[in-house]
Design a protein around this motif. Structure first.
Motif, PDB file in Angstrom:
ATOM      1  N   ILE A 198       0.834  -1.203   0.000  1.00  0.00           N
ATOM      2  CA  ILE A 198       0.000   0.000   0.000  1.00  0.00           C
ATOM      3  C   ILE A 198       0.871   1.255   0.000  1.00  0.00           C
ATOM      4  O   ILE A 198       2.001   1.247   0.470  1.00  0.00           O
ATOM      5  CB  ILE A 198      -0.962   0.037   1.208  1.00  0.00           C
ATOM      6  CG1 ILE A 198      -0.211  -0.115   2.531  1.00  0.00           C
ATOM      7  CG2 ILE A 198      -2.056  -1.009   1.052  1.00  0.00           C
ATOM      8  CD1 ILE A 198      -1.077   0.100   3.755  1.00  0.00           C
ATOM      9  N   ASP A 199       0.304   2.316  -0.541  1.00  0.00           N
ATOM     10  CA  ASP A 199       0.964   3.618  -0.526  1.00  0.00           C
ATOM     11  C   ASP A 199       0.938   4.157   0.914  1.00  0.00           C
ATOM     12  O   ASP A 199       0.237   3.621   1.778  1.00  0.00           O
ATOM     13  CB  ASP A 199       0.240   4.570  -1.491  1.00  0.00           C
ATOM     14  CG  ASP A 199       1.119   5.716  -1.956  1.00  0.00           C
ATOM     15  OD1 ASP A 199       2.196   5.924  -1.365  1.00  0.00           O
ATOM     16  OD2 ASP A 199       0.717   6.415  -2.902  1.00  0.00           O
ATOM     17  N   ASP A 200       1.685   5.211   1.165  1.00  0.00           N
ATOM     18  CA  ASP A 200       1.921   5.693   2.531  1.00  0.00           C
ATOM     19  C   ASP A 200       0.631   5.951   3.303  1.00  0.00           C
ATOM     20  O   ASP A 200      -0.235   6.712   2.871  1.00  0.00           O
ATOM     21  CB  ASP A 200       2.750   6.975   2.490  1.00  0.00           C
ATOM     22  CG  ASP A 200       2.921   7.568   3.875  1.00  0.00           C
ATOM     23  OD1 ASP A 200       3.426   6.853   4.756  1.00  0.00           O
ATOM     24  OD2 ASP A 200       2.527   8.729   4.069  1.00  0.00           O
ATOM     25  N   ALA A 201       0.548   5.323   4.484  1.00  0.00           N
ATOM     26  CA  ALA A 201      -0.618   5.482   5.356  1.00  0.00           C
ATOM     27  C   ALA A 201      -0.342   6.395   6.538  1.00  0.00           C
ATOM     28  O   ALA A 201      -1.262   6.700   7.305  1.00  0.00           O
ATOM     29  CB  ALA A 201      -1.071   4.108   5.873  1.00  0.00           C
ATOM     30  N   HIS A 202       0.896   6.852   6.696  1.00  0.00           N
ATOM     31  CA  HIS A 202       1.241   7.639   7.883  1.00  0.00           C
ATOM     32  C   HIS A 202       1.034   9.133   7.675  1.00  0.00           C
ATOM     33  O   HIS A 202       0.337   9.776   8.447  1.00  0.00           O
ATOM     34  CB  HIS A 202       2.694   7.385   8.287  1.00  0.00           C
ATOM     35  CG  HIS A 202       3.146   8.207   9.453  1.00  0.00           C
ATOM     36  ND1 HIS A 202       2.767   7.931  10.745  1.00  0.00           N
ATOM     37  CD2 HIS A 202       3.934   9.328   9.518  1.00  0.00           C
ATOM     38  CE1 HIS A 202       3.296   8.832  11.557  1.00  0.00           C
ATOM     39  NE2 HIS A 202       4.004   9.691  10.842  1.00  0.00           N
ATOM     40  N   CYS A 203       1.628   9.678   6.651  1.00  0.00           N
ATOM     41  CA  CYS A 203       1.595  11.121   6.421  1.00  0.00           C
ATOM     42  C   CYS A 203       0.613  11.501   5.314  1.00  0.00           C
ATOM     43  O   CYS A 203      -0.267  12.327   5.510  1.00  0.00           O
ATOM     44  CB  CYS A 203       2.995  11.623   6.081  1.00  0.00           C
ATOM     45  SG  CYS A 203       3.068  13.364   5.638  1.00  0.00           S
ATOM     46  N   PHE A 204       0.751  10.869   4.156  1.00  0.00           N
ATOM     47  CA  PHE A 204      -0.044  11.266   3.000  1.00  0.00           C
ATOM     48  C   PHE A 204      -1.433  10.644   2.979  1.00  0.00           C
ATOM     49  O   PHE A 204      -2.319  11.122   2.273  1.00  0.00           O
ATOM     50  CB  PHE A 204       0.707  10.929   1.710  1.00  0.00           C
ATOM     51  CG  PHE A 204       2.019  11.651   1.574  1.00  0.00           C
ATOM     52  CD1 PHE A 204       2.055  13.025   1.447  1.00  0.00           C
ATOM     53  CD2 PHE A 204       3.217  10.957   1.602  1.00  0.00           C
ATOM     54  CE1 PHE A 204       3.260  13.707   1.329  1.00  0.00           C
ATOM     55  CE2 PHE A 204       4.431  11.626   1.489  1.00  0.00           C
ATOM     56  CZ  PHE A 204       4.453  13.003   1.352  1.00  0.00           C
ATOM     57  N   LYS A 205      -1.629   9.550   3.739  1.00  0.00           N
ATOM     58  CA  LYS A 205      -2.938   8.898   3.861  1.00  0.00           C
ATOM     59  C   LYS A 205      -3.518   8.509   2.503  1.00  0.00           C
ATOM     60  O   LYS A 205      -4.690   8.718   2.209  1.00  0.00           O
ATOM     61  CB  LYS A 205      -3.936   9.819   4.584  1.00  0.00           C
ATOM     62  CG  LYS A 205      -3.433  10.424   5.883  1.00  0.00           C
ATOM     63  CD  LYS A 205      -3.235   9.390   6.967  1.00  0.00           C
ATOM     64  CE  LYS A 205      -2.866  10.031   8.287  1.00  0.00           C
ATOM     65  NZ  LYS A 205      -2.545   9.050   9.346  1.00  0.00           N
ATOM     66  N   VAL A 206      -2.667   7.923   1.644  1.00  0.00           N
ATOM     67  CA  VAL A 206      -3.123   7.510   0.316  1.00  0.00           C
ATOM     68  C   VAL A 206      -3.147   5.989   0.191  1.00  0.00           C
ATOM     69  O   VAL A 206      -3.113   5.446  -0.908  1.00  0.00           O
ATOM     70  CB  VAL A 206      -2.242   8.141  -0.786  1.00  0.00           C
ATOM     71  CG1 VAL A 206      -2.613   9.581  -1.028  1.00  0.00           C
ATOM     72  CG2 VAL A 206      -0.759   8.028  -0.434  1.00  0.00           C
ATOM     73  N   ASP A 207      -3.208   5.301   1.312  1.00  0.00           N
ATOM     74  CA  ASP A 207      -3.327   3.847   1.299  1.00  0.00           C
ATOM     75  C   ASP A 207      -4.751   3.451   0.911  1.00  0.00           C
ATOM     76  O   ASP A 207      -5.719   4.130   1.242  1.00  0.00           O
ATOM     77  CB  ASP A 207      -2.988   3.272   2.676  1.00  0.00           C
ATOM     78  CG  ASP A 207      -3.824   3.907   3.782  1.00  0.00           C
ATOM     79  OD1 ASP A 207      -3.808   5.153   3.892  1.00  0.00           O
ATOM     80  OD2 ASP A 207      -4.512   3.173   4.524  1.00  0.00           O
ATOM     81  N   ASN A 208      -4.856   2.351   0.184  1.00  0.00           N
ATOM     82  CA  ASN A 208      -6.167   1.809  -0.203  1.00  0.00           C
ATOM     83  C   ASN A 208      -6.076   0.295  -0.088  1.00  0.00           C
ATOM     84  O   ASN A 208      -5.736  -0.408  -1.034  1.00  0.00           O
ATOM     85  CB  ASN A 208      -6.525   2.237  -1.626  1.00  0.00           C
ATOM     86  CG  ASN A 208      -7.949   1.844  -2.006  1.00  0.00           C
ATOM     87  OD1 ASN A 208      -8.490   0.864  -1.491  1.00  0.00           O
ATOM     88  ND2 ASN A 208      -8.551   2.594  -2.908  1.00  0.00           N
ATOM     89  N   LEU A 209      -6.362  -0.200   1.115  1.00  0.00           N
ATOM     90  CA  LEU A 209      -6.227  -1.622   1.390  1.00  0.00           C
ATOM     91  C   LEU A 209      -7.228  -2.441   0.590  1.00  0.00           C
ATOM     92  O   LEU A 209      -6.913  -3.551   0.131  1.00  0.00           O
ATOM     93  CB  LEU A 209      -6.409  -1.869   2.890  1.00  0.00           C
ATOM     94  CG  LEU A 209      -5.783  -3.128   3.475  1.00  0.00           C
ATOM     95  CD1 LEU A 209      -4.294  -3.206   3.163  1.00  0.00           C
ATOM     96  CD2 LEU A 209      -5.993  -3.173   4.979  1.00  0.00           C
ATOM     97  N   GLU A 210      -8.415  -1.895   0.403  1.00  0.00           N
ATOM     98  CA  GLU A 210      -9.442  -2.616  -0.354  1.00  0.00           C
ATOM     99  C   GLU A 210      -8.981  -2.877  -1.781  1.00  0.00           C
ATOM    100  O   GLU A 210      -9.160  -3.982  -2.320  1.00  0.00           O
ATOM    101  CB  GLU A 210     -10.744  -1.822  -0.357  1.00  0.00           C
ATOM    102  CG  GLU A 210     -11.889  -2.537  -1.067  1.00  0.00           C
ATOM    103  CD  GLU A 210     -13.192  -1.755  -1.010  1.00  0.00           C
ATOM    104  OE1 GLU A 210     -14.198  -2.264  -1.546  1.00  0.00           O
ATOM    105  OE2 GLU A 210     -13.199  -0.643  -0.451  1.00  0.00           O
TER     106      GLU A 210
END
Length: 312
Positions: A198-210
């Motif tokens: 997944i893309d960064d989930a900490h700062c940019f919040k661009v994660d997409n687990l689905e």
């Protein structure tokens, strides 16, 4: 913004993800330099870096801490899984995280020496290739390329909060398959496992687990790469068997006993470094091979990790 990079990103990821990530990065950089609201964070306030460095020099600790960054450990993590396809028994994953390649040349040279001598089946990189979290990235790509030249076989990676998505074309051109809310199948004989990132989930919040799990059949053995371990609840609920991450540096500057003074993550401290378990999912948080803010380490040696998957 380089138009050629933008074109490649839009072809690779689609215009929505590419422009969304780039827009968030632009806003984030503006906030760092005083053009917007930003909660205080030591990594974003660059004058503090000099204060910490000078304070360590005055106490005589700086050069010891800098030497410590080159004492990279090779850690081995054997993990048992009943769900692992038998042909993957002994499958070994080399895990590198938080290299921050432009922060300490000596540490990266030592890293190159170590990865040249270890045996593994697959290599994964869990983000933070760049030292700063904004600005030029050409030196970062050059540094990663030097490490990549000594890595064998397939290499997969995800981005961290220090990384710009503009680095993706360069990283993939050197043979690193970046997983940006995507998954890949890993095959051995007639059996296979799945690797998602997944893309960064900490700062940019661009994660997409689905989106990352959308092509993984239910019940199949799966591994998730995330820069930060902070998405451990969501990953466990998505039925991942193993989560590999980094980000925390284990605190980097720790009290005796590897007790972190600051742990830049919202999660139980037991998940801040090393192996842990949450519900039915196994996790591992690397303390990283590099260093951030100031190139020093105390009571928290850097690491590369060999995860050996065992069936039974």
């Amino acid at each position: 913004m380089d138009e050629d990079i933008l074109r490649k990103l839009e072809e690779r990821l689609g215009p929505l993800h590419a422009r969304q990530r780039l827009g968030i990065e632009t806003d984030h950089e503006a906030q760092i330099f005083g053009k917007g609201l930003l909660s205080f964070h030591i990594e974003n306030w660059y004058p503090v870096h000099s204060v910490i460095r000078n304070a360590l020099k005055l106490t005589g600790l700086y050069w010891r801490g800098r030497r410590n960054t080159g004492h990279i450990l090779v850690k081995r993590n054997n993990i048992m899984f009943k769900e692992l396809p038998p042909l993957f028994d002994g499958f070994t994953i080399l895990h590198l995280s938080d290299m921050h390649v432009d922060m300490n040349d000596a540490a990266m040279q030592r890293l190159i020496e170590l990865v040249s001598d270890v045996r593994y089946d697959l290599c994964v990189l869990t983000g933070d290739y760049r030292g700063k979290n904004c600005g030029p990235f050409e030196a970062t790509l050059d540094g990663v390329a030097r490490v990549r030249a000594h890595l064998k076989g397939s290499v997969y990676g995800v981005l961290g909060d220090h990384d710009t998505i503009q680095m993706v074309p360069g990283l993939e051109a050197m043979g690193i398959r970046m997983l940006l809310n995507e998954s890949e199948v890993i095959v051995r004989g007639d059996q296979h496992i799945y690797l998602a990132g997944i893309d960064d989930a900490h700062c940019f919040k661009v994660d997409n687990l689905e989106k990352a799990v959308s092509q993984i059949p239910s019940g199949k053995f799966s591994i998730l790469l995330s820069h930060t371990p902070e998405i451990y609840r969501q990953a466990a609920d998505a039925d991942f068997d193993l989560l590999l991450s980094g980000h925390t540096h284990g605190g980097q500057i720790c009290l005796p006993g590897s007790i972190p003074i600051i742990l830049d993550a919202v999660l139980p401290r037991r998940m801040g470094s090393g192996a842990w378990r949450y519900h039915n999912m196994t996790g591992y948080t690397s303390v990283g091979a590099g260093s951030s803010v100031v190139p020093v380490r105390f009571n928290c040696p850097p690491e590369i990790t060999l995860h050996c998957l065992r069936w039974g």
